[in-house]
Design a protein around this motif. Structure first.
Motif, PDB file in Angstrom:
ATOM      1  N   ALA A  89       0.846  -1.196   0.000  1.00 25.74           N
ATOM      2  CA  ALA A  89       0.000   0.000   0.000  1.00 25.74           C
ATOM      3  C   ALA A  89       0.880   1.244   0.000  1.00 25.74           C
ATOM      4  CB  ALA A  89      -0.909   0.002   1.219  1.00 25.74           C
ATOM      5  N   PRO A  90       0.807   2.030  -1.064  1.00 28.02           N
ATOM      6  CA  PRO A  90       1.597   3.258  -1.089  1.00 28.02           C
ATOM      7  C   PRO A  90       1.049   4.287  -0.100  1.00 28.02           C
ATOM      8  CG  PRO A  90       0.285   3.051  -3.096  1.00 28.02           C
ATOM      9  CD  PRO A  90       0.056   1.823  -2.289  1.00 28.02           C
ATOM     10  N   ASP A  91       1.952   5.110   0.417  1.00 29.30           N
ATOM     11  CA  ASP A  91       1.525   6.188   1.304  1.00 29.30           C
ATOM     12  C   ASP A  91       1.050   7.374   0.469  1.00 29.30           C
ATOM     13  OD1 ASP A  91       3.833   7.490   0.388  1.00 29.30           O
ATOM     14  OD2 ASP A  91       4.951   7.175   2.245  1.00 29.30           O
ATOM     15  N   GLU A  92       0.812   8.497   1.124  1.00 29.71           N
ATOM     16  CA  GLU A  92       0.298   9.681   0.435  1.00 29.71           C
ATOM     17  C   GLU A  92       1.243  10.163  -0.662  1.00 29.71           C
ATOM     18  OE1 GLU A  92       0.968   9.916   3.965  1.00 29.71           O
ATOM     19  OE2 GLU A  92      -0.930   8.915   4.308  1.00 29.71           O
ATOM     20  N   ALA A  93       2.531   9.904  -0.481  1.00 25.88           N
ATOM     21  CA  ALA A  93       3.533  10.324  -1.466  1.00 25.88           C
ATOM     22  C   ALA A  93       3.747   9.266  -2.551  1.00 25.88           C
ATOM     23  CB  ALA A  93       4.856  10.623  -0.762  1.00 25.88           C
ATOM     24  N   GLY A  94       3.015   8.150  -2.458  1.00 27.82           N
ATOM     25  CA  GLY A  94       3.159   7.084  -3.446  1.00 27.82           C
ATOM     26  C   GLY A  94       4.298   6.125  -3.150  1.00 27.82           C
ATOM     27  N   LEU A  95       4.870   6.231  -1.942  1.00 27.12           N
ATOM     28  CA  LEU A  95       5.991   5.369  -1.569  1.00 27.12           C
ATOM     29  C   LEU A  95       5.498   4.158  -0.783  1.00 27.12           C
ATOM     30  CD1 LEU A  95       8.521   8.143  -0.507  1.00 27.12           C
ATOM     31  CD2 LEU A  95       8.387   6.934  -2.701  1.00 27.12           C
ATOM     32  N   LEU A  96       6.267   3.087  -0.868  1.00 31.45           N
ATOM     33  CA  LEU A  96       5.905   1.824  -0.231  1.00 31.45           C
ATOM     34  C   LEU A  96       6.716   1.597   1.036  1.00 31.45           C
ATOM     35  CD1 LEU A  96       5.889  -0.203  -3.541  1.00 31.45           C
ATOM     36  CD2 LEU A  96       3.878   0.571  -2.274  1.00 31.45           C
ATOM     37  N   ASP A  97       6.110   0.913   1.988  1.00 26.27           N
ATOM     38  CA  ASP A  97       6.761   0.586   3.257  1.00 26.27           C
ATOM     39  C   ASP A  97       7.876  -0.433   2.996  1.00 26.27           C
ATOM     40  OD1 ASP A  97       7.518  -0.427   5.744  1.00 26.27           O
ATOM     41  OD2 ASP A  97       5.468  -0.707   6.447  1.00 26.27           O
ATOM     42  N   PRO A  98       9.129  -0.066   3.273  1.00 29.15           N
ATOM     43  CA  PRO A  98      10.245  -0.978   3.006  1.00 29.15           C
ATOM     44  C   PRO A  98      10.127  -2.316   3.740  1.00 29.15           C
ATOM     45  CG  PRO A  98      11.054   1.213   3.509  1.00 29.15           C
ATOM     46  CD  PRO A  98       9.585   1.211   3.794  1.00 29.15           C
ATOM     47  N   GLN A  99       9.561  -2.313   4.937  1.00 28.93           N
ATOM     48  CA  GLN A  99       9.418  -3.573   5.678  1.00 28.93           C
ATOM     49  C   GLN A  99       8.433  -4.501   4.983  1.00 28.93           C
ATOM     50  OE1 GLN A  99      11.247  -4.717   8.422  1.00 28.93           O
ATOM     51  NE2 GLN A  99      10.272  -6.581   7.661  1.00 28.93           N
ATOM     52  N   ARG A 100       7.334  -3.950   4.486  1.00 30.86           N
ATOM     53  CA  ARG A 100       6.354  -4.769   3.747  1.00 30.86           C
ATOM     54  C   ARG A 100       6.982  -5.318   2.469  1.00 30.86           C
ATOM     55  NH1 ARG A 100       1.008  -5.897   5.455  1.00 30.86           N
ATOM     56  NH2 ARG A 100       0.719  -6.173   3.244  1.00 30.86           N
ATOM     57  N   VAL A 101       7.760  -4.481   1.783  1.00 31.48           N
ATOM     58  CA  VAL A 101       8.439  -4.932   0.565  1.00 31.48           C
ATOM     59  C   VAL A 101       9.418  -6.044   0.914  1.00 31.48           C
ATOM     60  CG1 VAL A 101      10.018  -4.255  -1.296  1.00 31.48           C
ATOM     61  CG2 VAL A 101       8.135  -2.730  -0.640  1.00 31.48           C
ATOM     62  N   ASP A 102      10.165  -5.861   1.996  1.00 34.73           N
ATOM     63  CA  ASP A 102      11.136  -6.876   2.408  1.00 34.73           C
ATOM     64  C   ASP A 102      10.439  -8.187   2.780  1.00 34.73           C
ATOM     65  OD1 ASP A 102      13.955  -7.469   2.848  1.00 34.73           O
ATOM     66  OD2 ASP A 102      13.383  -7.690   4.954  1.00 34.73           O
ATOM     67  N   ASP A 103       9.323  -8.089   3.490  1.00 32.57           N
ATOM     68  CA  ASP A 103       8.566  -9.299   3.846  1.00 32.57           C
ATOM     69  C   ASP A 103       8.113 -10.038   2.586  1.00 32.57           C
ATOM     70  OD1 ASP A 103       8.874  -8.648   6.523  1.00 32.57           O
ATOM     71  OD2 ASP A 103       6.823  -7.881   6.747  1.00 32.57           O
ATOM     72  N   LEU A 104       7.608  -9.289   1.613  1.00 32.24           N
ATOM     73  CA  LEU A 104       7.166  -9.896   0.361  1.00 32.24           C
ATOM     74  C   LEU A 104       8.352 -10.484  -0.396  1.00 32.24           C
ATOM     75  CD1 LEU A 104       4.888 -10.533  -1.603  1.00 32.24           C
ATOM     76  CD2 LEU A 104       5.133  -8.214  -2.530  1.00 32.24           C
ATOM     77  N   ALA A 105       9.487  -9.788  -0.375  1.00 32.08           N
ATOM     78  CA  ALA A 105      10.692 -10.285  -1.046  1.00 32.08           C
ATOM     79  C   ALA A 105      11.135 -11.614  -0.441  1.00 32.08           C
ATOM     80  CB  ALA A 105      11.816  -9.259  -0.954  1.00 32.08           C
ATOM     81  N   GLN A 106      11.083 -11.719   0.873  1.00 31.79           N
ATOM     82  CA  GLN A 106      11.468 -12.970   1.530  1.00 31.79           C
ATOM     83  C   GLN A 106      10.526 -14.104   1.137  1.00 31.79           C
ATOM     84  OE1 GLN A 106      12.055 -12.423   5.753  1.00 31.79           O
ATOM     85  NE2 GLN A 106      13.254 -10.575   5.413  1.00 31.79           N
ATOM     86  N   LEU A 107       9.242 -13.811   1.067  1.00 31.82           N
ATOM     87  CA  LEU A 107       8.272 -14.818   0.643  1.00 31.82           C
ATOM     88  C   LEU A 107       8.552 -15.261  -0.793  1.00 31.82           C
ATOM     89  CD1 LEU A 107       5.677 -16.488   0.901  1.00 31.82           C
ATOM     90  CD2 LEU A 107       4.420 -14.431   0.214  1.00 31.82           C
ATOM     91  N   LEU A 108       8.773 -14.302  -1.680  1.00 32.56           N
ATOM     92  CA  LEU A 108       9.056 -14.639  -3.078  1.00 32.56           C
ATOM     93  C   LEU A 108      10.335 -15.455  -3.207  1.00 32.56           C
ATOM     94  CD1 LEU A 108       8.089 -11.318  -4.891  1.00 32.56           C
ATOM     95  CD2 LEU A 108       6.786 -13.449  -4.774  1.00 32.56           C
ATOM     96  N   GLU A 109      11.345 -15.116  -2.412  1.00 33.19           N
ATOM     97  CA  GLU A 109      12.596 -15.877  -2.443  1.00 33.19           C
ATOM     98  C   GLU A 109      12.350 -17.327  -2.033  1.00 33.19           C
ATOM     99  OE1 GLU A 109      15.414 -13.705  -0.036  1.00 33.19           O
ATOM    100  OE2 GLU A 109      15.286 -11.964  -1.366  1.00 33.19           O
ATOM    101  N   ARG A 110      11.544 -17.532  -0.996  1.00 30.98           N
ATOM    102  CA  ARG A 110      11.225 -18.904  -0.565  1.00 30.98           C
ATOM    103  C   ARG A 110      10.449 -19.639  -1.648  1.00 30.98           C
ATOM    104  NH1 ARG A 110       9.828 -16.389   4.384  1.00 30.98           N
ATOM    105  NH2 ARG A 110       7.646 -16.854   3.993  1.00 30.98           N
ATOM    106  N   LEU A 111       9.514 -18.956  -2.281  1.00 28.58           N
ATOM    107  CA  LEU A 111       8.743 -19.585  -3.352  1.00 28.58           C
ATOM    108  C   LEU A 111       9.643 -19.953  -4.528  1.00 28.58           C
ATOM    109  CD1 LEU A 111       5.554 -17.341  -3.313  1.00 28.58           C
ATOM    110  CD2 LEU A 111       5.732 -19.712  -2.538  1.00 28.58           C
ATOM    111  N   ARG A 112      10.541 -19.048  -4.881  1.00 30.48           N
ATOM    112  CA  ARG A 112      11.463 -19.329  -5.991  1.00 30.48           C
ATOM    113  C   ARG A 112      12.361 -20.516  -5.669  1.00 30.48           C
ATOM    114  NH1 ARG A 112      11.828 -13.238  -6.345  1.00 30.48           N
ATOM    115  NH2 ARG A 112      10.655 -12.720  -8.231  1.00 30.48           N
ATOM    116  N   GLU A 113      12.823 -20.589  -4.435  1.00 32.60           N
ATOM    117  CA  GLU A 113      13.677 -21.704  -4.018  1.00 32.60           C
ATOM    118  C   GLU A 113      12.951 -23.036  -4.131  1.00 32.60           C
ATOM    119  OE1 GLU A 113      14.887 -20.741  -0.054  1.00 32.60           O
ATOM    120  OE2 GLU A 113      16.272 -19.181  -0.720  1.00 32.60           O
ATOM    121  N   ASN A 114      11.642 -22.995  -4.013  1.00 35.81           N
ATOM    122  CA  ASN A 114      10.845 -24.214  -4.057  1.00 35.81           C
ATOM    123  C   ASN A 114      10.201 -24.446  -5.417  1.00 35.81           C
ATOM    124  OD1 ASN A 114      11.088 -25.265  -1.305  1.00 35.81           O
ATOM    125  ND2 ASN A 114      10.203 -23.302  -0.745  1.00 35.81           N
TER     126      ASN A 114
END
Length: 75
Positions: A31-56
């Protein structure tokens, strides 16, 4: 307060296209904030999930989704 990430930076962190990031926004995963920027922690959480999915072996599916979405139309 942590500075937000652009869609471009998020795509790079996720090793995916900006279209994929846009889809994650549309699905409510990011979810972007008022400035259109994304929460780095949410992006990192999603990145970790995608990395696990790719590994599998789910990377193929992620790649196909990315191809299906095509480039982002910023017009």
């Amino acid at each position: 307060m942590t500075q937000g990430m652009t869609k471009e930076a998020a795509a790079e962190r996720l090793n995916a296209s900006e279209a994929f990031v846009q889809r994650m926004i549309e699905k409510g995963r990011l979810a972007p904030d008022e400035a259109g920027l994304l929460d780095p922690q949410r992006v990192d959480d999603l990145a970790q999930l995608l990395e696990r999915l790719r590994e599998n072996g789910v990377g193929t599916v992620i790649g196909l989704i990315d191809e299906e979405l095509g480039p982002v139309d910023n017009a």
